[in-house]
Enzyme design. Structure first.
Site, PDB file in Angstrom:
ATOM      1  CG  ASP A   1      -2.390   6.933   3.688  1.00 41.74           C
ATOM      2  OD1 ASP A   1      -1.976   7.350   4.795  1.00 41.74           O
ATOM      3  OD2 ASP A   1      -2.010   5.852   3.188  1.00 41.74           O
TER       4      ASP A   1
ATOM      5  CG  ASP B   1      -8.854   6.846   4.281  1.00 41.71           C
ATOM      6  OD1 ASP B   1      -8.229   5.764   4.251  1.00 41.71           O
ATOM      7  OD2 ASP B   1      -8.571   7.824   3.560  1.00 41.71           O
TER       8      ASP B   1
ATOM      9  CE  LYS C   1     -10.103   1.881   3.778  1.00 36.23           C
ATOM     10  NZ  LYS C   1      -9.875   3.232   4.358  1.00 36.23           N
TER      11      LYS C   1
ATOM     12  CB  THR D   1      -5.206   2.719   6.494  1.00 43.99           C
ATOM     13  OG1 THR D   1      -4.377   3.143   5.416  1.00 43.99           O
ATOM     14  CG2 THR D   1      -4.362   1.943   7.481  1.00 43.99           C
TER      15      THR D   1
HETATM   16 MG    MG Z   1      -7.718   7.861   1.615  1.00 46.78          MG
END
Ligand code: MG
Length: 217
Positions: A32, A30, A130, A72
């Site tokens: 962030d 991932d 996601k 992301t």
């Molecule tokens: Mg994250």
């Protein structure tokens, strides 16, 4: 200039296509809160700060021939908070900072959708975002990784759910970003066929990756 392209509205950027199409175990991270410090709707390059251990984890994978993808969710785009141009500027800064640490990402997938704002929300859009497996599958195809032997790393419950939905070998849940909040729920997704390990940060994650990915038979 960014090197990727939009596929069904999601950004897929395969930066280091491998010559061999033989599928190998890989790592899907991932962004962030996992490799960069969490900033709400991050879209300014000057706010990009790599988290401790990010360059080391990725460099070790690079050195071991383990392809690394980044997946992301970027709903800030469909929410109208920023555009693809801002996303590319942030990505360029992430790549620049990783390069300073000798690390390269092989492929990036980004999903701008959100059920609250993306028009005509349906199952095929949901598959991309996601916890859907769409981005992991697209990365696996692009960077030639075998998801069943690959691992994901993320701070959000949806990162771990996406890994499970993609039939990955396992996932590492980091406590950075939103990690603390999702810890219990993330670990509860683990089973005999899908291992989930907790890690305080990416340094700890690297030890688990080394054990299960580099030393795997
Ligand atoms: Mg994250």
């Amino acid at each position: 200039m960014p090197t990727g392209r939009l596929v069904d509205g999601c950004w897929i950027d395969i930066r280091c296509p491998r010559m061999s199409s033989e599928k190998v175990p890989g790592l899907i991270l991932d962004r962030d809160g996992t490799i960069v410090e969490f900033v709400n709707y991050l879209h300014r390059p000057e706010e990009v700060r790599l988290l401790a251990g990010a360059a080391d984890l990725i460099r070790c994978a690079n050195d071991s021939g383990i392809p690394v993808g980044v997946a992301t969710n970027q709903a800030g785009i469909d929410r109208g908070f920023y555009g693809w141009k801002d996303f590319h500027a942030v990505e360029a800064e992430v790549a620049r900072q990783l390069d300073q640490g000798g690390a390269d990402i092989d492929g990036v997938a980004a999903c701008p959708f959100h059920p609250e704002v993306t028009p005509s929300w349906n199952d095929s859009l949901a598959r991309w975002r996601k916890p859907g497996p769409g981005m992991y599958e697209a990365l696996a195809q692009g960077i030639h990784i075998d998801l069943e032997r690959s691992w994901a790393v993320g701070d959000n419950i949806t990162d771990i759910e996406a890994a499970r939905a993609s039939n990955m070998a396992g996932a590492i849940h980091v406590a950075t970003g939103h990690g603390e909040k999702f810890r219990e729920e993330a670990l509860s997704l683990g089973s005999e066929n899908f291992l989930v390990f907790p890690a305080a940060n990416l340094f700890c994650a690297q030890k688990i990756v080394a054990k299960y990915l580099y030393e795997a038979p």
